[in-house]
Design an enzyme around this catalytic site. Structure first.
Site, PDB file in Angstrom:
ATOM      1  N   GLY A  70      26.711 102.148  44.096  1.00  0.00           N
ATOM      2  CA  GLY A  70      28.040 101.804  43.601  1.00  0.00           C
ATOM      3  C   GLY A  70      27.987 100.497  42.817  1.00  0.00           C
ATOM      4  O   GLY A  70      28.672 100.335  41.801  1.00  0.00           O
ATOM      5  N   THR A  71      27.167  99.587  43.285  1.00  0.00           N
ATOM      6  CA  THR A  71      27.008  98.299  42.589  1.00  0.00           C
ATOM      7  C   THR A  71      26.537  98.523  41.152  1.00  0.00           C
ATOM      8  O   THR A  71      27.065  97.917  40.209  1.00  0.00           O
ATOM      9  CB  THR A  71      25.981  97.431  43.361  1.00  0.00           C
ATOM     10  OG1 THR A  71      26.519  97.143  44.652  1.00  0.00           O
ATOM     11  CG2 THR A  71      25.661  96.144  42.620  1.00  0.00           C
ATOM     12  N   ASN A 148      38.229  97.384  50.012  1.00  0.00           N
ATOM     13  CA  ASN A 148      37.295  97.641  51.105  1.00  0.00           C
ATOM     14  C   ASN A 148      37.616  96.835  52.366  1.00  0.00           C
ATOM     15  O   ASN A 148      37.284  97.246  53.465  1.00  0.00           O
ATOM     16  CB  ASN A 148      35.859  97.340  50.655  1.00  0.00           C
ATOM     17  CG  ASN A 148      35.719  96.056  49.883  1.00  0.00           C
ATOM     18  OD1 ASN A 148      36.391  95.847  48.875  1.00  0.00           O
ATOM     19  ND2 ASN A 148      34.876  95.163  50.352  1.00  0.00           N
ATOM     20  N   GLN A 176      35.960 103.030  47.845  1.00  0.00           N
ATOM     21  CA  GLN A 176      36.570 103.156  49.175  1.00  0.00           C
ATOM     22  C   GLN A 176      37.677 104.212  49.194  1.00  0.00           C
ATOM     23  O   GLN A 176      38.015 104.726  50.251  1.00  0.00           O
ATOM     24  CB  GLN A 176      37.149 101.812  49.636  1.00  0.00           C
ATOM     25  CG  GLN A 176      36.111 100.759  49.939  1.00  0.00           C
ATOM     26  CD  GLN A 176      35.269 101.069  51.175  1.00  0.00           C
ATOM     27  OE1 GLN A 176      35.625 101.886  52.011  1.00  0.00           O
ATOM     28  NE2 GLN A 176      34.135 100.412  51.276  1.00  0.00           N
ATOM     29  N   HIS A 198      27.365 106.797  49.860  1.00  0.00           N
ATOM     30  CA  HIS A 198      27.233 106.445  51.283  1.00  0.00           C
ATOM     31  C   HIS A 198      28.548 106.101  51.969  1.00  0.00           C
ATOM     32  O   HIS A 198      28.587 105.930  53.181  1.00  0.00           O
ATOM     33  CB  HIS A 198      26.193 105.328  51.480  1.00  0.00           C
ATOM     34  CG  HIS A 198      26.612 103.963  51.051  1.00  0.00           C
ATOM     35  ND1 HIS A 198      26.964 102.993  51.957  1.00  0.00           N
ATOM     36  CD2 HIS A 198      26.704 103.384  49.841  1.00  0.00           C
ATOM     37  CE1 HIS A 198      27.251 101.872  51.291  1.00  0.00           C
ATOM     38  NE2 HIS A 198      27.095 102.092  50.014  1.00  0.00           N
ATOM     39  N   THR A 234      13.668 108.433  36.671  1.00  0.00           N
ATOM     40  CA  THR A 234      13.583 109.767  37.288  1.00  0.00           C
ATOM     41  C   THR A 234      14.659 109.904  38.353  1.00  0.00           C
ATOM     42  O   THR A 234      14.826 109.027  39.194  1.00  0.00           O
ATOM     43  CB  THR A 234      12.175 109.968  37.895  1.00  0.00           C
ATOM     44  OG1 THR A 234      11.226 109.889  36.829  1.00  0.00           O
ATOM     45  CG2 THR A 234      12.057 111.310  38.598  1.00  0.00           C
ATOM     46  N   CYS A 321      28.325  86.245  54.508  1.00  0.00           N
ATOM     47  CA  CYS A 321      27.542  85.329  55.352  1.00  0.00           C
ATOM     48  C   CYS A 321      26.181  85.024  54.745  1.00  0.00           C
ATOM     49  O   CYS A 321      25.164  85.142  55.408  1.00  0.00           O
ATOM     50  CB  CYS A 321      27.410  85.899  56.754  1.00  0.00           C
ATOM     51  SG  CYS A 321      26.993  87.635  56.775  1.00  0.00           S
TER      52      CYS A 321
HETATM   53  C1  LIG Z   1      34.845  98.648  46.928  1.00  0.00           C
HETATM   54  C2  LIG Z   1      33.351  98.643  46.858  1.00  0.00           C
HETATM   55  N1  LIG Z   1      32.756  98.557  45.662  1.00  0.00           N
HETATM   56  C3  LIG Z   1      31.422  98.564  45.552  1.00  0.00           C
HETATM   57  C4  LIG Z   1      30.603  98.661  46.652  1.00  0.00           C
HETATM   58  C5  LIG Z   1      29.114  98.653  46.454  1.00  0.00           C
HETATM   59  O1  LIG Z   1      28.560  99.934  46.595  1.00  0.00           O
HETATM   60  P1  LIG Z   1      27.014 100.089  46.981  1.00  0.00           P
HETATM   61  O2  LIG Z   1      26.902  99.653  48.402  1.00  0.00           O
HETATM   62  O3  LIG Z   1      26.725 101.555  46.822  1.00  0.00           O
HETATM   63  O4  LIG Z   1      26.237  99.253  46.054  1.00  0.00           O
HETATM   64  C6  LIG Z   1      31.192  98.737  47.921  1.00  0.00           C
HETATM   65  C7  LIG Z   1      30.398  98.814  49.163  1.00  0.00           C
HETATM   66  O5  LIG Z   1      29.629  98.050  49.563  1.00  0.00           O
HETATM   67  C8  LIG Z   1      32.597  98.721  48.026  1.00  0.00           C
HETATM   68  O6  LIG Z   1      33.212  98.780  49.210  1.00  0.00           O
END
Ligand SMILES: Cc1ncc(COP(=O)(O)O)c(C=O)c1O
Length: 383
Positions: A70-71, A148, A176, A198, A234, A321
């Protein structure tokens, strides 16, 4: 077995997802770019998953770019769009995940001007406050569909309309929100949407950026030209297959799952609200049905998380943290919550496997822990 109450951090892998992935780890080893039968099998599996993920977002399969997280999807949205436009202003809500806020800040080096949109005291982004931040030089905006930490849901269709009417591209991190509230990129007017496997019962390390037709993104990764040149590397075939199955399962039964989780969450919050000094954040806003973010005045959230862990309950805290002393949640600070109270934040995020018994046991344990703390600890904020 500890009771897992941290589904917003990551959800357990759905056994049906694991079953769908296993053949692609054990037997179907082809590279999806290969022309032979093994390669074609991998390609077909990826394309099937693309349809499933597109359906979850209300998009067409060709709009889906699979990423490694997601990042990465959020970085691709911001940096990938910024690279196609002359530098301008970038409107970003102050409560975004760090994977949106950090690339927004990084774009300053390329001449972009991030403008933060503050939420109200309940964690909502008011469309009027959003509109006020958008100027003639704004080219891109990013507001998450649901937060989140607090679980607060944004009126994403209204925000997208506002951006669109001003000629601003609109990105939404729906990581989320997916599987918890219905998503429909097309009717909501969203140009770019991020998802992560995930959080919906899929594997870690797979995400997607979904991009409206006619919107260009410059790739972050260059190489073999996979994902139509927009994300080289890949493909993680098993991970993508798992994402597809998780997306399909997340897209159906949202209302029923939500009702059950909301009942559990309300049961928990009923108990929490009777505890002296406990505040529940965003309680007056529309929230994801599974999320409770709360603090007990004078207590340190990280410490409470560790105490609860010792007592058999896995929950999240609202602090980053990385440093010696955890920084309170930027989301709560943006909402105007006092630093000391924000320092005490703890997040419970429920999942389909949680039961009333677990919620009751958690509430009783928390009551016991809060009741047992020496009076001198209250108010220090450093426990
Ligand atoms: C709102 C939100 N954006 C982005 C992320 C990042 O996703 P990932 O953990 O797949 O990099 C998260 C979770 O950690 C999230 O809760």
């Amino acid at each position: 077995m500890p009771v897992y109450l941290d589904h917003n951090a990551t959800a357990p892998l759905d056994p049906a997802v694991l079953a769908a992935m296993l053949p692609y780890l054990e037997r179907f080893h082809g590279n999806a770019s290969s022309a032979h039968a093994a390669g074609r099998a991998a390609r077909a599996a990826i394309e099937r998953a693309r349809e499933q993920v597109a359906a979850l977002a209300g998009a067409r399969p060709a709009q889906v770019i699979f990423t490694g997280s997601g990042t990465e999807a959020n970085n691709l949205a911001l940096k990938g769009i910024a690279a196609t436009l002359p530098p301008g202003a970038l409107a970003v809500s102050a409560i975004e995940h760090s994977s949106v806020l950090a690339p927004a800040r990084a774009l300053e080096a390329a001449g972009w001007r991030p403008r933060l949109v503050d939420p109200d005291g309940e964690g909502r982004i008011d469309p009027e406050a959003f509109a006020a931040v958008i100027g003639p030089d704004t080219r891109l905006a990013s507001v998450m569909a649901a937060n989140n930490e607090t679980g607060v849901i944004q009126d994403i269709a209204a925000l997208a309309r506002c951006a669109q009417s001003r000629g601003v591209l609109f990105h939404s991190d729906a990581i989320q929100a997916a599987g918890r509230i219905p998503l429909d990129m097309t009717s909501q007017g969203i140009h770019l949407m991020s998802l992560a496997a995930h959080k919906i019962g899929g594997p870690k390390g797979v995400g997607a950026l979904i991009v409206d037709a006619g919107v260009d993104v410059e790739p972050l990764l260059h190489g073999g030209g996979q994902e139509r040149g927009r994300r080289s590397g890949t493909e993680n075939v098993a991970g993508i297959v798992g994402f597809g199955v998780a997306a399909e399962r997340a897209a159906s039964g949202i209302a029923g799952r939500g009702e059950r989780l909301r009942a559990l969450r309300d049961r928990l919050e009923g108990r929490l609200s009777r505890l002296p000094g406990v505040a529940i954040f965003g309680a007056a806003a529309e929230r994801l049905p599974n999320t409770t973010f709360f603090a007990s005045a004078g207590l340190d959230g990280q410490t409470l998380v560790l105490m609860l862990d010792r007592a058999g309950f896995e929950v999240g805290s609202g602090s980053a943290c990385g440093s010696a002393r955890a920084e309170p949640s930027h989301v709560l600070l943006a909402m105007g919550v006092e630093r000391d109270l924000a320092q005490g934040a703890v997040r419970v995020s429920l999942g389909a496997g949680n039961t009333e018994r677990e919620v009751d046991a958690f509430a009783a344990t928390l009551e016991g822990l809060l009741g047992s703390l020496p009076a001198g600890l209250a108010g220090t904020g450093t426990l």
